[in-house]
Design a protein around this motif. Structure first.
Motif, PDB file in Angstrom:
ATOM      1  N   THR A 151     -11.305  43.999  45.169  1.00 62.50           N
ATOM      2  CA  THR A 151      -9.867  43.988  44.887  1.00 62.50           C
ATOM      3  C   THR A 151      -8.998  43.878  46.132  1.00 62.50           C
ATOM      4  O   THR A 151      -7.774  43.832  46.024  1.00 62.50           O
ATOM      5  N   SER A 152      -9.604  43.819  47.309  1.00 68.63           N
ATOM      6  CA  SER A 152      -8.810  43.779  48.535  1.00 68.63           C
ATOM      7  C   SER A 152      -8.011  42.487  48.632  1.00 68.63           C
ATOM      8  O   SER A 152      -8.552  41.387  48.485  1.00 68.63           O
ATOM      9  N   THR A 153      -6.721  42.622  48.919  1.00 67.07           N
ATOM     10  CA  THR A 153      -5.870  41.443  49.100  1.00 67.07           C
ATOM     11  C   THR A 153      -5.697  41.099  50.576  1.00 67.07           C
ATOM     12  O   THR A 153      -4.945  40.192  50.923  1.00 67.07           O
ATOM     13  N   SER A 196      -9.003  37.955  43.628  1.00 66.77           N
ATOM     14  CA  SER A 196      -8.018  37.512  42.635  1.00 66.77           C
ATOM     15  C   SER A 196      -8.625  37.456  41.242  1.00 66.77           C
ATOM     16  O   SER A 196      -7.966  37.811  40.252  1.00 66.77           O
ATOM     17  N   LEU A 211      -8.870  41.111  39.978  1.00 67.42           N
ATOM     18  CA  LEU A 211      -7.538  41.633  39.660  1.00 67.42           C
ATOM     19  C   LEU A 211      -6.995  41.017  38.371  1.00 67.42           C
ATOM     20  O   LEU A 211      -6.347  41.701  37.568  1.00 67.42           O
ATOM     21  N   ASN A 242       1.485  44.371  36.787  1.00 68.80           N
ATOM     22  CA  ASN A 242       1.189  44.964  38.094  1.00 68.80           C
ATOM     23  C   ASN A 242      -0.027  44.295  38.737  1.00 68.80           C
ATOM     24  O   ASN A 242       0.010  43.914  39.915  1.00 68.80           O
ATOM     25  N   TYR A 243      -1.089  44.131  37.962  1.00 74.80           N
ATOM     26  CA  TYR A 243      -2.293  43.518  38.539  1.00 74.80           C
ATOM     27  C   TYR A 243      -2.144  42.005  38.691  1.00 74.80           C
ATOM     28  O   TYR A 243      -2.748  41.403  39.583  1.00 74.80           O
ATOM     29  N   ASN A 301       0.654  40.734  39.708  1.00 76.63           N
ATOM     30  CA  ASN A 301       1.353  40.711  40.995  1.00 76.63           C
ATOM     31  C   ASN A 301       0.390  40.891  42.163  1.00 76.63           C
ATOM     32  O   ASN A 301       0.531  40.242  43.213  1.00 76.63           O
ATOM     33  N   GLN A 302      -0.590  41.778  42.001  1.00 74.00           N
ATOM     34  CA  GLN A 302      -1.567  41.975  43.076  1.00 74.00           C
ATOM     35  C   GLN A 302      -2.394  40.710  43.303  1.00 74.00           C
ATOM     36  O   GLN A 302      -2.712  40.363  44.452  1.00 74.00           O
ATOM     37  N   THR A 326      -0.297  38.463  45.286  1.00 78.46           N
ATOM     38  CA  THR A 326      -0.275  38.898  46.684  1.00 78.46           C
ATOM     39  C   THR A 326      -1.495  38.360  47.419  1.00 78.46           C
ATOM     40  O   THR A 326      -1.397  37.863  48.559  1.00 78.46           O
ATOM     41  N   TYR A 327      -2.645  38.428  46.767  1.00 75.39           N
ATOM     42  CA  TYR A 327      -3.873  37.869  47.344  1.00 75.39           C
ATOM     43  C   TYR A 327      -3.684  36.387  47.653  1.00 75.39           C
ATOM     44  O   TYR A 327      -4.007  35.914  48.752  1.00 75.39           O
ATOM     45  N   THR A 368       5.950  38.392  43.949  1.00 79.57           N
ATOM     46  CA  THR A 368       5.020  39.481  43.624  1.00 79.57           C
ATOM     47  C   THR A 368       5.749  40.702  43.065  1.00 79.57           C
ATOM     48  O   THR A 368       5.220  41.811  43.076  1.00 79.57           O
TER      49      THR A 368
END
Length: 477
Positions: free
Chosen positions: A242-244, A338, A341, A359-360, A362-363, A366-367, A378
């Motif tokens: 899940t790291s962006t 991505s 997420l 929310n996810y 948007n994450q 962001t990625y 985002t």
């Protein structure tokens, strides 16, 4: 399968000769070719490298290119690929991929696991179980009912039975679960690893959880996405990739800090990116873009998508970009953050929890901004979609289509959602993905003729089966 499995004793030797994989392993890890003609005496780390190299050849090879063509993220423009573009394909076209899937990937993973236990490399055993789960989930997704419980066991049978696709999925998830459990108890770096994980057990665990979320979502489709399975998707996804945060350098745009990718070098016929090799060196002109659906979708989003568009495609939308996504040493993704997420976002959307879904989403955006230099907003809220569940879900599915660009999984994903992706053109019209020919999209790969001819357990198939859904997508086989 009889012919395939009978070749088990030379499985590793074949890696030295087929499609340049000897050079892949030679360039990635020196010394792999120690005693190549006697694979049962090779140490488990060397066998694991062979299995990894074969997995690269399968996952980044023909299946991913065919998936991209059928997903209309690329265009078959010449020779065989022009035929594939309009769904003209036969059982003979899949013989090499079936061989790769069973003799060179699954068989070597089974050998790795047995020897790793004997040699005390339990972390390697765990990673091999994870890779097996990822691989067999994908094999089941592509073909439907396939051999698994009796596969790669020539001492028991040369004509293994075909297991129900749903059972294979569950067995693949069980392999992932076992791999996670073993790795949590054996955390030392792997002795050898040619992927982006660098042998880090924590990254292998994240990859396993993301793959589990992926295949649980496949299974959820069969029962119209029950809440119990959606909750499992969320739980697995939150433990996954899940790291962006971006890592990596040019010519690749970089990749997420925990993304599961194949790293590449610049040696032709060796560790070179296999798409570059195909597009530029081996079959120039066969695979292009030619203003395919993906380029139009990205173009419809305007300047905010310029970074991702330019990463994958040339400015005129006619070709794939061989200086960035498909440069000689560009990485190739298996699981991006991505995707994970967006699986979480989709699960929440299907449950009606729009706040968490957005929310996810948007994450995931962001990625994309961090990796490709896009400028996607985002700070979306459910109100931006009229607080409408259908619209939120469609936005997530459209984003997933782009997140899986040119991967095998995009074919699996599109079949799961009945190819329901769209964009809004310059005139405000909603444009849906439609078949290139006729009214039906492809739904599976054919069993290869080599398997049909040698294993009497192979399910009967006709040319119409190309359009027959697999069990997980509502079919019967």
């Amino acid at each position: 399968m009889k012919k395939i499995i009978s070749l088990m004793v030379v499985a590793l030797a074949m890696i030295l000769f087929i499609a340049g994989c000897s050079k892949i392993t030679e360039d990635y890890v020196k010394g792999y070719d120690t005693d190549p003609l006697s694979p049962t005496t090779a140490p488990s780390p060397k066998i694991f490298v062979g299995a990894q190299a074969a997995f690269i050849e399968f996952y980044e090879g023909f299946p991913s290119k065919l998936a991209a063509v059928w997903a209309q993220q690329a265009t078959g423009a010449d020779r065989q690929f022009a035929s594939f573009d309009i769904y003209n394909i036969t059982a003979n076209d899949f013989s090499n991929d079936w061989f790769l899937a069973y003799t060179r990937v699954l068989t070597n993973l089974k050998i790795t696991q047995a020897k790793a236990k004997d040699e005390g490399f339990m972390n390697l055993y765990g990673a091999a179980r994870v890779l097996e789960g990822i691989h067999m989930g994908n094999v089941a997704a592509l073909w439907g009912d396939v051999p698994y419980s009796e596969a790669a066991q020539p001492e028991k049978t040369l004509t293994p039975k075909y297991d129900n696709q749903i059972d294979v999925y569950n067995a693949a998830i069980a392999a992932l679960d076992e791999g996670i459990q073993v790795l949590q108890q054996n955390t030392a770096d792997l002795p050898q690893d040619i992927y982006s994980t660098g042998g880090k057990v924590a990254k292998w665990i994240k990859a396993a959880y993301s793959a589990k979320a992926r295949y649980l979502m496949h299974l959820a489709r069969k029962d119209n996405y029950p809440t119990t399975i959606l909750d499992q998707v969320i739980q697995a996804g939150l433990n996954g990739i899940t790291s962006t945060t971006r890592t990596g350098t040019a010519p690749a745009a970089g990749y997420g800090a925990d993304d599961f990718v194949f790293t590449h070098g610049t040696v032709q016929g060796g560790n070179m990116n296999l798409w570059y090799s195909f597009i530029v060196v081996d079959r120039s002109g066969y695979l292009r873009a030619l203003k395919c659906f993906a380029t139009k979708m990205l173009g419809s989003r305007g300047a905010s998508e310029a970074g991702r568009f330019n990463y994958y495609f040339t400015a005129d939308s006619n070709d794939l970009n061989t200086t960035r996504a498909y440069a000689t040493n560009a990485y190739f993704p298996v699981i991006r953050a991505s995707e994970t997420l967006l699986l979480i976002a989709e699960a929440y959307a299907r449950k009606g929890d729009l706040a968490n879904a957005v929310n996810y989403l948007n994450q995931a955006r962001t990625y994309v901004n961090n990796i490709f230099g896009t400028t996607l907003s985002t700070n979306l809220t459910p109100a931006d979609f009229g607080n409408d569940q259908t619209q939120v879900l469609q936005a997530i599915l459209n984003e997933m289509y782009l997140a899986l660009m040119h991967q095998v999984e995009v074919f699996n994903f599109l079949r799961r959602i009945d190819y329901r992706v769209n964009y809004v053109d310059g005139d405000g019209n909603i444009v849906w993905l439609t078949p290139k020919r006729g009214t039906q999209f492809p739904q599976r790969l054919f069993y290869p003729q080599s398997e049909v001819s040698t294993n009497p357990n192979t399910p009967k198939q006709t040319s119409d089966d190309l359009y027959s859904k697999t069990r997980v997508n509502g079919g019967t086989k």
